[in-house]
Write a protein that holds these residues in place. Structure first.
Motif, PDB file in Angstrom:
ATOM      1  N   ALA A  42     -17.206 -93.396 -79.206  1.00  0.00           N
ATOM      2  CA  ALA A  42     -18.313 -92.441 -79.021  1.00  0.00           C
ATOM      3  C   ALA A  42     -18.207 -91.845 -77.622  1.00  0.00           C
ATOM      4  O   ALA A  42     -17.757 -92.503 -76.686  1.00  0.00           O
ATOM      5  N   GLY A  75     -20.604 -89.566 -74.877  1.00  0.00           N
ATOM      6  CA  GLY A  75     -21.894 -88.953 -74.598  1.00  0.00           C
ATOM      7  C   GLY A  75     -21.721 -87.719 -73.733  1.00  0.00           C
ATOM      8  O   GLY A  75     -21.085 -86.740 -74.120  1.00  0.00           O
ATOM      9  N   GLY A 107     -20.098 -87.678 -70.881  1.00  0.00           N
ATOM     10  CA  GLY A 107     -18.871 -87.771 -70.083  1.00  0.00           C
ATOM     11  C   GLY A 107     -19.138 -87.989 -68.600  1.00  0.00           C
ATOM     12  O   GLY A 107     -18.336 -87.601 -67.758  1.00  0.00           O
ATOM     13  N   ARG A 108     -20.246 -88.654 -68.259  1.00  0.00           N
ATOM     14  CA  ARG A 108     -20.597 -88.881 -66.848  1.00  0.00           C
ATOM     15  C   ARG A 108     -19.980 -90.173 -66.303  1.00  0.00           C
ATOM     16  O   ARG A 108     -20.218 -90.517 -65.134  1.00  0.00           O
ATOM     17  N   SER A 109     -19.215 -90.893 -67.114  1.00  0.00           N
ATOM     18  CA  SER A 109     -18.513 -92.053 -66.564  1.00  0.00           C
ATOM     19  C   SER A 109     -17.360 -91.510 -65.723  1.00  0.00           C
ATOM     20  O   SER A 109     -16.677 -90.566 -66.138  1.00  0.00           O
ATOM     21  N   THR A 148     -26.460 -89.638 -71.811  1.00  0.00           N
ATOM     22  CA  THR A 148     -27.114 -89.900 -73.098  1.00  0.00           C
ATOM     23  C   THR A 148     -27.693 -91.318 -73.092  1.00  0.00           C
ATOM     24  O   THR A 148     -27.251 -92.188 -72.329  1.00  0.00           O
ATOM     25  N   GLY A 159     -24.916 -93.706 -73.960  1.00  0.00           N
ATOM     26  CA  GLY A 159     -24.047 -93.970 -72.805  1.00  0.00           C
ATOM     27  C   GLY A 159     -24.732 -94.901 -71.822  1.00  0.00           C
ATOM     28  O   GLY A 159     -24.105 -95.794 -71.238  1.00  0.00           O
ATOM     29  N   ASN A 210     -23.336 -98.827 -70.844  1.00  0.00           N
ATOM     30  CA  ASN A 210     -23.009 -99.301 -69.496  1.00  0.00           C
ATOM     31  C   ASN A 210     -24.165-100.088 -68.879  1.00  0.00           C
ATOM     32  O   ASN A 210     -24.099-100.455 -67.701  1.00  0.00           O
ATOM     33  N   HIS A 266     -28.251 -99.164 -64.202  1.00  0.00           N
ATOM     34  CA  HIS A 266     -29.275 -99.670 -63.283  1.00  0.00           C
ATOM     35  C   HIS A 266     -29.722 -98.509 -62.394  1.00  0.00           C
ATOM     36  O   HIS A 266     -29.037 -97.482 -62.302  1.00  0.00           O
ATOM     37  N   LEU A 278     -19.676-101.280 -73.378  1.00  0.00           N
ATOM     38  CA  LEU A 278     -18.672-100.225 -73.171  1.00  0.00           C
ATOM     39  C   LEU A 278     -18.351 -99.453 -74.443  1.00  0.00           C
ATOM     40  O   LEU A 278     -17.242 -98.943 -74.612  1.00  0.00           O
ATOM     41  N   ILE A 282     -23.840 -96.733 -81.714  1.00  0.00           N
ATOM     42  CA  ILE A 282     -25.291 -96.908 -81.564  1.00  0.00           C
ATOM     43  C   ILE A 282     -25.956 -95.667 -82.165  1.00  0.00           C
ATOM     44  O   ILE A 282     -25.692 -94.546 -81.727  1.00  0.00           O
ATOM     45  N   TYR A 342     -17.645-101.986 -60.949  1.00  0.00           N
ATOM     46  CA  TYR A 342     -18.378-101.426 -62.099  1.00  0.00           C
ATOM     47  C   TYR A 342     -17.443-100.636 -63.022  1.00  0.00           C
ATOM     48  O   TYR A 342     -16.904 -99.590 -62.616  1.00  0.00           O
TER      49      TYR A 342
HETATM   50  C1  LIG Z   1     -24.082 -88.459 -60.416  1.00  0.00           C
HETATM   51  C2  LIG Z   1     -23.996 -89.762 -61.158  1.00  0.00           C
HETATM   52  C3  LIG Z   1     -24.844 -90.786 -60.796  1.00  0.00           C
HETATM   53  C4  LIG Z   1     -24.793 -92.008 -61.480  1.00  0.00           C
HETATM   54  N1  LIG Z   1     -25.641 -92.992 -61.080  1.00  0.00           N
HETATM   55  C5  LIG Z   1     -25.625 -94.179 -61.713  1.00  0.00           C
HETATM   56  C6  LIG Z   1     -26.527 -95.208 -61.340  1.00  0.00           C
HETATM   57  O1  LIG Z   1     -27.337 -95.042 -60.434  1.00  0.00           O
HETATM   58  N2  LIG Z   1     -26.495 -96.366 -62.040  1.00  0.00           N
HETATM   59  C7  LIG Z   1     -25.632 -96.564 -63.086  1.00  0.00           C
HETATM   60  O2  LIG Z   1     -25.667 -97.646 -63.684  1.00  0.00           O
HETATM   61  N3  LIG Z   1     -24.749 -95.608 -63.457  1.00  0.00           N
HETATM   62  C8  LIG Z   1     -24.731 -94.431 -62.801  1.00  0.00           C
HETATM   63  N4  LIG Z   1     -23.861 -93.438 -63.186  1.00  0.00           N
HETATM   64  C9  LIG Z   1     -22.939 -93.691 -64.311  1.00  0.00           C
HETATM   65  C10 LIG Z   1     -23.522 -93.216 -65.665  1.00  0.00           C
HETATM   66  O3  LIG Z   1     -24.892 -93.537 -65.734  1.00  0.00           O
HETATM   67  C11 LIG Z   1     -22.804 -93.946 -66.800  1.00  0.00           C
HETATM   68  O4  LIG Z   1     -21.425 -93.732 -66.722  1.00  0.00           O
HETATM   69  C12 LIG Z   1     -23.315 -93.534 -68.195  1.00  0.00           C
HETATM   70  O5  LIG Z   1     -22.815 -94.469 -69.124  1.00  0.00           O
HETATM   71  C13 LIG Z   1     -22.844 -92.145 -68.597  1.00  0.00           C
HETATM   72  O6  LIG Z   1     -23.424 -91.795 -69.851  1.00  0.00           O
HETATM   73  P1  LIG Z   1     -22.765 -90.647 -70.741  1.00  0.00           P
HETATM   74  O7  LIG Z   1     -23.748 -90.215 -71.774  1.00  0.00           O
HETATM   75  O8  LIG Z   1     -22.194 -89.591 -69.880  1.00  0.00           O
HETATM   76  O9  LIG Z   1     -21.627 -91.465 -71.495  1.00  0.00           O
HETATM   77  P2  LIG Z   1     -20.043 -91.308 -71.474  1.00  0.00           P
HETATM   78  O10 LIG Z   1     -19.556 -91.339 -70.065  1.00  0.00           O
HETATM   79  O11 LIG Z   1     -19.620 -90.182 -72.332  1.00  0.00           O
HETATM   80  O12 LIG Z   1     -19.655 -92.688 -72.198  1.00  0.00           O
HETATM   81  C14 LIG Z   1     -19.937 -93.905 -71.542  1.00  0.00           C
HETATM   82  C15 LIG Z   1     -19.792 -95.064 -72.521  1.00  0.00           C
HETATM   83  O13 LIG Z   1     -20.846 -94.995 -73.472  1.00  0.00           O
HETATM   84  C16 LIG Z   1     -20.322 -95.149 -74.782  1.00  0.00           C
HETATM   85  N5  LIG Z   1     -21.231 -94.463 -75.707  1.00  0.00           N
HETATM   86  C17 LIG Z   1     -21.833 -93.255 -75.539  1.00  0.00           C
HETATM   87  N6  LIG Z   1     -22.617 -93.004 -76.623  1.00  0.00           N
HETATM   88  C18 LIG Z   1     -22.506 -94.063 -77.469  1.00  0.00           C
HETATM   89  C19 LIG Z   1     -23.045 -94.385 -78.759  1.00  0.00           C
HETATM   90  N7  LIG Z   1     -23.888 -93.564 -79.398  1.00  0.00           N
HETATM   91  N8  LIG Z   1     -22.680 -95.554 -79.333  1.00  0.00           N
HETATM   92  C20 LIG Z   1     -21.842 -96.412 -78.683  1.00  0.00           C
HETATM   93  N9  LIG Z   1     -21.300 -96.156 -77.481  1.00  0.00           N
HETATM   94  C21 LIG Z   1     -21.626 -95.005 -76.887  1.00  0.00           C
HETATM   95  C22 LIG Z   1     -18.939 -94.517 -74.680  1.00  0.00           C
HETATM   96  O14 LIG Z   1     -18.103 -94.942 -75.720  1.00  0.00           O
HETATM   97  C23 LIG Z   1     -18.487 -95.019 -73.309  1.00  0.00           C
HETATM   98  O15 LIG Z   1     -18.002 -96.337 -73.413  1.00  0.00           O
HETATM   99  C24 LIG Z   1     -23.876 -92.202 -62.550  1.00  0.00           C
HETATM  100  C25 LIG Z   1     -23.009 -91.156 -62.914  1.00  0.00           C
HETATM  101  C26 LIG Z   1     -23.063 -89.936 -62.231  1.00  0.00           C
HETATM  102  C27 LIG Z   1     -22.123 -88.830 -62.630  1.00  0.00           C
END
Ligand SMILES: Cc1cc2nc3c(=O)[nH]c(=O)nc-3n(C[C@H](O)[C@H](O)[C@H](O)COP(=O)(O)OP(=O)(O)OC[C@H]3O[C@@H](n4cnc5c(N)ncnc54)[C@H](O)[C@@H]3O)c2cc1C
Length: 441
Positions: free
Chosen positions: A42, A44, A46-48, A111, A114, A118, A121, A166, A172, A398
């Motif tokens: 999956a 979301g 792409g903020r990882s 999302t 996402g 992860n 926090h 992860l 989900i 992390y």
């Molecule tokens: C500016 C910035 C600040 C941030 N600050 C923090 C912070 O303060 N604390 C913190 O903990 N993190 C922080 N992060 C990291 C961010 O919160 C995580 O990387 C988060 O998981 C990104 O969500 P996403 O929707 O972009 O998921 P993605 O990066 O696209 O995917 C992340 C993971 O989620 C999984 N996933 C997504 N959707 C589903 C689903 N429906 N079912 C199963 N798995 C799924 C994906 O397979 C992947 O393993 C920050 C990131 C940025 C860019």
């Protein structure tokens, strides 16, 4: 297949990007099966930063169309929403009703799925733990098409493995969790400049009752002032409107910055300006948007680091080792002459996350988050030295921020990874997982 860039713009993997309205779409598994590696992940917002959201040679399933709120009880604050909804979309609906996210990362453009995968926090970890501690139920569909509702009471093992899992335990579908009541969208804030790591620890202790705390630090400070920075503490105000964030950006970073502009001198100048900026030493009021999400104001801020991209390194060191550990990390950074514009220090609390693999699980500690422009081999060597130092102090790096740690580093810090491997959906995998789950001996 097309190249998909991670947020740090380093990890560029060819993936087959598929959008579908439901995970149960019968075509999805067929497409995954016919891809090079036969695997699915999956994806979301792409903020990882690294490759935990990428799946080289396989399918990534874009979830953001699945963004509906299924139920929201405005009396209790319990909300059930599909996992592709962003935190930004939730806030739009919840804030006018007087409810805020129980935990939020530093961007609202992630999302819900996402955020769960992860176990994110925020600045209130010392008070309320990570997001996983607030989840009541979630629905997970595995590639055998069976759907399971998991909670702390039913299917507990799968629940605990999915929080911080992860994205590898299955898809989900929706998440139910409890929001936090607020009376206003504004926070009362205090910024306190301080001059050493000792002062950071005493300010953290003194501010234990404040719901939100965080410190920005200057990683080029002289040894006698190591860890100096600005300590911020805040709480939601009791008065002010319940107005939502604006959805436009203050600016868009217009181009990929030439690497020439990112050096020790520009970082020192930035640190000086940040430390002495108007408002850096004041009591004030901030809207939640500027307090929690300052970087969201600049669209594509990740281009700032140039064509070669950047690495983020976030580590968590247990409290008993944290003063020495953070000091050692800052020594290594200074010696490398590769500083970080954004260096954030945060006290983590004792609240255990239910997530078996959660980054925050070990309880009390201090995390240090750093961004480094990618300068090739010398940056990778610096990051390896930081990893070794983190392990020496019994800490961990992390995964959401990582795109290059070795399998050995990961497996030492997360010995429970074998449990995730055992419960992983056999059709789900990521570039990150294939890298860190390799045999090390
Ligand atoms: C500016 C910035 C600040 C941030 N600050 C923090 C912070 O303060 N604390 C913190 O903990 N993190 C922080 N992060 C990291 C961010 O919160 C995580 O990387 C988060 O998981 C990104 O969500 P996403 O929707 O972009 O998921 P993605 O990066 O696209 O995917 C992340 C993971 O989620 C999984 N996933 C997504 N959707 C589903 C689903 N429906 N079912 C199963 N798995 C799924 C994906 O397979 C992947 O393993 C920050 C990131 C940025 C860019």
């Amino acid at each position: 297949m097309k190249p998909v860039l991670s947020w740090g713009r380093i990890n560029d993997k060819y993936c087959n990007v598929v959008r579908a309205d439901y995970f149960a779409d019968p075509n999805l598994l067929t497409i995954a099966e016919s891809s090079d590696n036969g695997m699915l992940l999956a994806h979301g917002m792409g903020r990882s930063y690294g490759d935990s959201g990428l799946n080289k040679g396989g399918v990534i399933f874009q979830t953001t169309r699945q963004n509906h709120i299924l139920d929201f009880d405005t009396q209790t604050g319990i909300i059930k929403a599909r996992a592709g909804i962003t935190l930004e979309e939730i806030l739009r609906v919840s804030v006018p009703q007087g409810w805020f996210l129980p935990v939020t990362p530093g961007t609202k453009y992630v999302t819900l799925g996402g955020a769960v995968a992860n176990d994110v926090h925020g600045k209130n970890h010392h008070k309320v733990g990570s997001l996983g501690a607030h989840i009541m139920r979630l629905s997970l569909t595995r590639s055998d098409r069976k759907t399971v509702i998991c909670s702390p009471r039913t299917q507990k093992k799968l629940f605990n493995m999915t929080i911080g899992g992860l994205g590898l335990t299955g898809f989900i579908n929706w998440v139910e969790f409890k929001l936090k009541p607020i009376e206003s969208s504004y926070l009362e804030t205090e910024n306190i400049p301080y001059t050493s790591l000792d002062e950071f620890f005493s300010l953290s202790e003194e501010s234990a009752k404040w719901p939100y705390t965080v410190a920005w630090i200057d990683c080029f400070a002289p040894k006698s002032k190591q860890g100096r920075g600005i300590f911020t503490r805040a709480k939601f105000s009791n008065y002010g409107a319940l107005d939502i964030h604006r959805d436009d950006h203050i600016a868009t970073w217009p181009f990929v910055t030439p690497a020439l502009f990112l050096n020790r001198f520009s970082i020192t100048a930035f640190n000086f300006l940040y430390r002495w900026r108007p408002g850096a030493r004041m009591k004030g009021r901030s809207h939640y948007d500027s307090f929690f999400y300052p970087l969201d104001g600049i669209n594509h801020w990740n281009r700032l680091y140039g064509k070669a991209g950047f690495f983020q390194h976030q580590s968590l060191i247990p409290l008993e080792r944290s003063k020495e550990g953070i000091g050692d990390l800052l020594d290594i950074i200074k010696e490398s002459k590769q500083g970080s514009f954004l260096a954030v220090l945060k006290l983590h609390g004792p609240e255990y996350s239910p997530g078996t693999m959660s980054f925050c699980r070990p309880g009390k500690g201090v995390s240090l988050a750093l961004d480094f422009a990618n300068k090739g081999q010398k940056t990778r060597q610096l990051l390896e030295r930081l990893d070794a130092c983190v392990l020496k102090h019994n800490g961990r790096t992390y995964p959401a921020k990582d795109g290059r740690m070795s399998a050995q580093t990961f497996q030492t810090a997360f010995p429970q990874w074998t449990k995730l491997e055992a419960m992983r959906d056999p059709k789900f995998s990521s570039s990150f997982w294939r890298r860190v789950s390799q045999t090390t001996s």
